[in-house]
Design an enzyme around this catalytic site. Structure first.
Site, PDB file in Angstrom:
ATOM      1  CG  ASN A  88       3.586  -6.008   1.566  1.00  0.00           C
ATOM      2  OD1 ASN A  88       4.235  -5.268   2.055  1.00  0.00           O
ATOM      3  ND2 ASN A  88       3.747  -6.143   0.132  1.00  0.00           N
TER       4      ASN A  88
ATOM      5  CE1 TYR B 163       2.864   4.532   1.313  1.00  0.00           C
ATOM      6  CE2 TYR B 163       3.344   5.689   3.292  1.00  0.00           C
ATOM      7  CZ  TYR B 163       3.322   4.561   2.569  1.00  0.00           C
ATOM      8  OH  TYR B 163       4.089   3.378   2.704  1.00  0.00           O
TER       9      TYR B 163
ATOM     10  CB  THR C 224      11.612  -1.679  -0.674  1.00  0.00           C
ATOM     11  OG1 THR C 224      10.927  -0.323  -0.637  1.00  0.00           O
ATOM     12  CG2 THR C 224      11.534  -2.583   0.589  1.00  0.00           C
TER      13      THR C 224
HETATM   14  P1  NAD Z   1       7.697  -1.890  -3.265  1.00  0.00           P
HETATM   15  O1  NAD Z   1       7.096  -0.851  -4.362  1.00  0.00           O
HETATM   16  O2  NAD Z   1       9.026  -2.276  -3.347  1.00  0.00           O
HETATM   17  O3  NAD Z   1       6.494  -3.181  -3.237  1.00  0.00           O
HETATM   18  C1  NAD Z   1       5.147  -2.937  -3.459  1.00  0.00           C
HETATM   19  C2  NAD Z   1       4.529  -4.102  -4.133  1.00  0.00           C
HETATM   20  O4  NAD Z   1       3.326  -3.983  -4.195  1.00  0.00           O
HETATM   21  C3  NAD Z   1       5.097  -4.393  -5.475  1.00  0.00           C
HETATM   22  O5  NAD Z   1       5.532  -5.563  -5.764  1.00  0.00           O
HETATM   23  C4  NAD Z   1       4.087  -3.877  -6.351  1.00  0.00           C
HETATM   24  O6  NAD Z   1       4.239  -4.497  -7.714  1.00  0.00           O
HETATM   25  C5  NAD Z   1       2.822  -4.014  -5.525  1.00  0.00           C
HETATM   26  N1  NAD Z   1       1.673  -3.422  -5.828  1.00  0.00           N
HETATM   27  C6  NAD Z   1       1.721  -2.104  -6.139  1.00  0.00           C
HETATM   28  N2  NAD Z   1       0.342  -1.720  -6.676  1.00  0.00           N
HETATM   29  C7  NAD Z   1      -0.183  -3.035  -6.621  1.00  0.00           C
HETATM   30  C8  NAD Z   1      -1.556  -3.374  -6.895  1.00  0.00           C
HETATM   31  N3  NAD Z   1      -2.622  -2.408  -7.151  1.00  0.00           N
HETATM   32  N4  NAD Z   1      -2.088  -4.616  -6.782  1.00  0.00           N
HETATM   33  C9  NAD Z   1      -1.270  -5.608  -6.319  1.00  0.00           C
HETATM   34  N5  NAD Z   1      -0.165  -5.370  -6.123  1.00  0.00           N
HETATM   35  C10 NAD Z   1       0.661  -3.971  -6.195  1.00  0.00           C
HETATM   36  O7  NAD Z   1       7.281  -1.428  -1.808  1.00  0.00           O
HETATM   37  P2  NAD Z   1       7.614  -2.030  -0.194  1.00  0.00           P
HETATM   38  O8  NAD Z   1       8.530  -0.977   0.478  1.00  0.00           O
HETATM   39  O9  NAD Z   1       7.896  -3.481  -0.304  1.00  0.00           O
HETATM   40  O10 NAD Z   1       6.263  -1.944   0.174  1.00  0.00           O
HETATM   41  C11 NAD Z   1       5.431  -2.894   0.776  1.00  0.00           C
HETATM   42  C12 NAD Z   1       4.479  -2.113   1.844  1.00  0.00           C
HETATM   43  O11 NAD Z   1       5.225  -1.612   2.768  1.00  0.00           O
HETATM   44  C13 NAD Z   1       3.474  -1.043   1.022  1.00  0.00           C
HETATM   45  O12 NAD Z   1       2.444  -1.187   1.757  1.00  0.00           O
HETATM   46  C14 NAD Z   1       4.166   0.284   1.762  1.00  0.00           C
HETATM   47  O13 NAD Z   1       3.433   1.228   1.709  1.00  0.00           O
HETATM   48  C15 NAD Z   1       4.822  -0.380   3.096  1.00  0.00           C
HETATM   49  N6  NAD Z   1       5.757   0.255   3.517  1.00  0.00           N
HETATM   50  C16 NAD Z   1       6.937   0.498   2.976  1.00  0.00           C
HETATM   51  C17 NAD Z   1       7.958   1.306   3.678  1.00  0.00           C
HETATM   52  C18 NAD Z   1       9.401   1.550   3.145  1.00  0.00           C
HETATM   53  O14 NAD Z   1      10.031   2.191   3.589  1.00  0.00           O
HETATM   54  N7  NAD Z   1       9.707   0.760   2.135  1.00  0.00           N
HETATM   55  C19 NAD Z   1       7.818   1.980   4.834  1.00  0.00           C
HETATM   56  C20 NAD Z   1       6.494   1.834   5.553  1.00  0.00           C
HETATM   57  C21 NAD Z   1       5.363   0.744   4.925  1.00  0.00           C
END
Ligand code: NAD
Length: 249
Positions: free
Chosen positions: A87, A152, A187
């Site tokens: 994730n 991305y 988020t």
């Molecule tokens: P977020 O930024 O709230 O959380 C991401 C988490 O990943 C954080 O806890 C961060 O510290 C951790 N992280 C970042 N780089 C890291 C690394 N190198 N090693 C370990 N951990 C690391 O973001 P989110 O929205 O919860 O995103 C979670 C996943 O969902 C991501 O892959 C994101 O691309 C995907 N996503 C998010 C959305 C959205 O709208 N929020 C939509 C589609 C996909």
């Protein structure tokens, strides 16, 4: 009885956002959860909150040598590892003309290389567990383009393809691999996006992390005939363009 009783799950990027919602729901459903992240304070706090067997491990998913100790600790302390949720992800802005090579590489390193390293390291552990499930969190940006976030988009399309290869390679082990494609979810990653971002969607709102977590749980616990497939939750965006056709068109 929980839907993940006796399962051991690693959730990367589990300290906040979607990952934290997955960790919470998995723990509620009986899984022992290893939260892995670079946000040590938040991650350790969450692991303590989860109750039951849960741990936090510092892991930069893009670093090759970080993975093995985390898997080994999870197996030793929690039991045979059966679920990996890749994730962890980052978003960085820049059109193709503007983005620096350093920024492009960092996004690919975390979002794509991180998940690849995770699958590569976890595969033998899941095999030892008798098979398992890998859920790769891709994005709606793994199904469409978005101007301004090319790295991305590239990372999330690649993760979708890699998921299918992993599904084929790991099926003989009894390991399933699926990708999840959320649209806009509320988020910290989307903290700067205002409501206009989702206003034209069929479901005109942001998704909640818990909605993604429920789909991840479904894949891990129930979708036993699905591998290499895409699970979309996007408020209807991929259903089609928002403009209705009328006889005037
Ligand atoms: P977020 O930024 O709230 O959380 C991401 C988490 O990943 C954080 O806890 C961060 O510290 C951790 N992280 C970042 N780089 C890291 C690394 N190198 N090693 C370990 N951990 C690391 O973001 P989110 O929205 O919860 O995103 C979670 C996943 O969902 C991501 O892959 C994101 O691309 C995907 N996503 C998010 C959305 C959205 O709208 N929020 C939509 C589609 C996909």
């Amino acid at each position: 009885m929980g839907r993940l009783d006796e399962q051991v799950a690693i959730v990367t990027g589990g300290a906040r956002g979607i990952g934290a919602a997955v960790a919470r729901l998995f723990a509620m459903e009986g899984a022992a959860v290893m939260v892995a992240d670079v946000l040590d304070t938040e991650g350790a706090q969450l692991a303590a909150e989860l109750g039951g067997p849960a741990r936090y491990a510092h892991l930069d998913v893009s670093a090759e040598h970080g993975w093995q100790p985390v898997l080994a600790e999870a197996e030793r302390e929690l039991g045979p590892v059966s679920v990996l949720v890749n994730n962890a992800g980052i978003l960085d802005w820049g059109t193709i003309e503007e983005q620096s090579l350093e920024s492009f590489r960092r996004v690919i390193d975390v979002n794509l290389q991180g998940a690849w390293l995770g699958m590569r390291t976890a595969a033998p552990y899941l095999r030892r567990a008798g098979g398992g499930v890998i859920v790769n969190i891709s994005s709606l940006a793994g199904l469409t383009g978005y101007a301004g976030i090319g790295a991305y988009v590239a990372s999330k399309w690649a993760l979708r393809g890699l998921t299918k290869t992993a599904a084929l390679e790991l099926a003989p082990d009894g390991t399933r691999v699926c990708s999840v494609h959320p649209g806009a979810v509320r988020t910290p990653m989307t903290a700067d996006f205002d409501d206009s971002f989702t206003a034209a969607q069929p479901l005109p709102r942001f998704g909640e992390p818990e909605e993604v977590a429920r789909m991840v749980l479904f894949i891990a616990a129930d979708a036993t005939y699905s591998t290499g497939t895409e699970f979309i939750l996007d408020g209807g965006v991929t259903a089609g363009p928002p403009t209705a056709l009328t006889p005037d068109h």
